[in-house]
Design a protein around this motif. Sequence first.
Motif, PDB file in Angstrom:
ATOM      1  N   MET A  20       0.820  -1.206   0.000  1.00 17.16           N
ATOM      2  CA  MET A  20       0.000   0.000   0.000  1.00 17.16           C
ATOM      3  C   MET A  20       0.859   1.263   0.000  1.00 17.16           C
ATOM      4  SD  MET A  20      -2.714  -1.395   2.856  1.00 17.16           S
ATOM      5  CE  MET A  20      -3.681   0.095   2.981  1.00 17.16           C
ATOM      6  N   ARG A  21       2.110   1.125   0.391  1.00 23.27           N
ATOM      7  CA  ARG A  21       3.020   2.266   0.462  1.00 23.27           C
ATOM      8  C   ARG A  21       3.934   2.354  -0.750  1.00 23.27           C
ATOM      9  NH1 ARG A  21       2.816   0.035   5.604  1.00 23.27           N
ATOM     10  NH2 ARG A  21       4.706  -1.215   5.302  1.00 23.27           N
ATOM     11  N   GLU A  22       3.728   1.473  -1.721  1.00 23.60           N
ATOM     12  CA  GLU A  22       4.600   1.424  -2.888  1.00 23.60           C
ATOM     13  C   GLU A  22       3.814   1.676  -4.175  1.00 23.60           C
ATOM     14  OE1 GLU A  22       6.039  -2.525  -2.606  1.00 23.60           O
ATOM     15  OE2 GLU A  22       7.313  -2.154  -0.845  1.00 23.60           O
ATOM     16  N   LEU A  23       4.528   2.015  -5.223  1.00 20.40           N
ATOM     17  CA  LEU A  23       3.914   2.134  -6.531  1.00 20.40           C
ATOM     18  C   LEU A  23       3.525   0.736  -7.028  1.00 20.40           C
ATOM     19  CD1 LEU A  23       6.312   4.711  -8.245  1.00 20.40           C
ATOM     20  CD2 LEU A  23       3.968   5.124  -7.471  1.00 20.40           C
ATOM     21  N   PRO A  24       2.515   0.616  -7.876  1.00 23.50           N
ATOM     22  CA  PRO A  24       2.112  -0.696  -8.377  1.00 23.50           C
ATOM     23  C   PRO A  24       3.280  -1.381  -9.089  1.00 23.50           C
ATOM     24  CG  PRO A  24       0.472   0.959  -8.934  1.00 23.50           C
ATOM     25  CD  PRO A  24       1.650   1.683  -8.404  1.00 23.50           C
ATOM     26  N   PRO A  25       3.434  -2.689  -8.904  1.00 23.38           N
ATOM     27  CA  PRO A  25       4.515  -3.402  -9.576  1.00 23.38           C
ATOM     28  C   PRO A  25       4.268  -3.505 -11.087  1.00 23.38           C
ATOM     29  CG  PRO A  25       3.069  -4.942  -8.452  1.00 23.38           C
ATOM     30  CD  PRO A  25       2.613  -3.584  -8.051  1.00 23.38           C
ATOM     31  N   TYR A  26       5.328  -3.617 -11.823  1.00 20.22           N
ATOM     32  CA  TYR A  26       5.210  -3.752 -13.273  1.00 20.22           C
ATOM     33  C   TYR A  26       6.378  -4.587 -13.797  1.00 20.22           C
ATOM     34  CZ  TYR A  26       8.779  -0.105 -13.193  1.00 20.22           C
ATOM     35  OH  TYR A  26       9.927   0.604 -12.939  1.00 20.22           O
ATOM     36  N   PRO A  27       6.177  -5.290 -14.898  1.00 21.19           N
ATOM     37  CA  PRO A  27       7.280  -6.098 -15.447  1.00 21.19           C
ATOM     38  C   PRO A  27       8.316  -5.202 -16.115  1.00 21.19           C
ATOM     39  CG  PRO A  27       5.387  -6.205 -16.889  1.00 21.19           C
ATOM     40  CD  PRO A  27       4.943  -5.450 -15.674  1.00 21.19           C
ATOM     41  N   GLU A  28       9.569  -5.371 -15.774  1.00 22.73           N
ATOM     42  CA  GLU A  28      10.624  -4.563 -16.369  1.00 22.73           C
ATOM     43  C   GLU A  28      11.058  -5.192 -17.692  1.00 22.73           C
ATOM     44  OE1 GLU A  28      13.832  -3.504 -13.810  1.00 22.73           O
ATOM     45  OE2 GLU A  28      12.548  -3.365 -12.044  1.00 22.73           O
ATOM     46  N   ILE A  29      11.105  -4.382 -18.721  1.00 25.85           N
ATOM     47  CA  ILE A  29      11.456  -4.858 -20.059  1.00 25.85           C
ATOM     48  C   ILE A  29      12.955  -4.690 -20.296  1.00 25.85           C
ATOM     49  CG2 ILE A  29      11.056  -4.586 -22.543  1.00 25.85           C
ATOM     50  CD1 ILE A  29       8.281  -3.501 -21.824  1.00 25.85           C
ATOM     51  N   GLU A  30      13.610  -5.778 -20.596  1.00 21.21           N
ATOM     52  CA  GLU A  30      15.044  -5.732 -20.820  1.00 21.21           C
ATOM     53  C   GLU A  30      15.354  -5.149 -22.198  1.00 21.21           C
ATOM     54  OE1 GLU A  30      16.710  -9.562 -20.261  1.00 21.21           O
ATOM     55  OE2 GLU A  30      16.075  -9.738 -18.167  1.00 21.21           O
ATOM     56  N   ASN A  31      16.483  -4.508 -22.336  1.00 23.36           N
ATOM     57  CA  ASN A  31      16.907  -3.980 -23.636  1.00 23.36           C
ATOM     58  C   ASN A  31      17.229  -5.135 -24.593  1.00 23.36           C
ATOM     59  OD1 ASN A  31      16.706  -1.362 -22.745  1.00 23.36           O
ATOM     60  ND2 ASN A  31      18.790  -1.327 -21.957  1.00 23.36           N
TER      61      ASN A  31
END
Length: 284
Positions: free
Chosen positions: A273-284
């Motif tokens: 609740m204290r963090e930004l929503p998680p998201y998948p990180e896209i690799e270069n």
Amino acid sequence: MKFIMKQVEKLNANGVIFGLSGGIDSSLVAFLLRRALPNDKILALFMGERDTHPQSLKHARIVSDALHIELKEINITGILKAIGVYSLEPPPLFIPRKFQERYTINKYLQNQDEKETTFLKSLKGGAGNIEIMKGNAYLHTKHRIRAVLLYFYGEQMNYIVAGCCNKTEKLTGYFVKYGDSASDFDPIADLYKTQVRELSEFLGVPKEIIEKPPSPDLAPGLTDEFALQMPYEKIDMILYALEHNLESELKNENITEKEIEYIKTLRELSSHMRELPPYPEIEN
């Protein structure tokens, strides 16, 4: 005060809007805002509904009158009814408030057990209990509707939203994600609840507001310390000790290991609740 002025300047805002519930947290925010800004640059919204305690509006008016700030009163009962929020609980029509309060308290106690409080279960999404799931929707939607209204009126005037959550609420999860935590800046988010009381006394927040039992005012009879099942003085002591690696000192304060673990669990369960929503990180 400089912090508040800096936020207004940084975000190119014309002023600040916030929800004034008549409770100690929002009243303290009102007093802080008034010290930093002219009264014509502050707008307070009181957003009562069917379950709001009659005393709340009285206290909100006392604060707004004392500080000479505009108070816009909006009743959100119709919105909540249209959404279907009130269909989740029996209608209180013609039922005295003291019986409504007794119903809320009894139901809250029935949903907890020796291992887990109802509030802890609510942080687990209800822990499989349908009544707690419905309770989450019933309570949380009220705060989220208020957040929508704050931004609705605020953006028409280019006012930024001041939050009213304190540090104890933030660390235990005793707030609503995208509800009362939705804001552009948080003036009291680094103050424990006990510090909120002390600063309120120092700044002159009316005594009757400081001394009344803290409550989210979302359901009749539901107070903070009843929901958390622990007094704020003890919660803050534990949180402070955990933050400053002084856990061993808590034994001298007659605080049990079970109580420490309870607060640790609340802190852990509410971390998302204290963090930004998680998201998948896209690799270069």
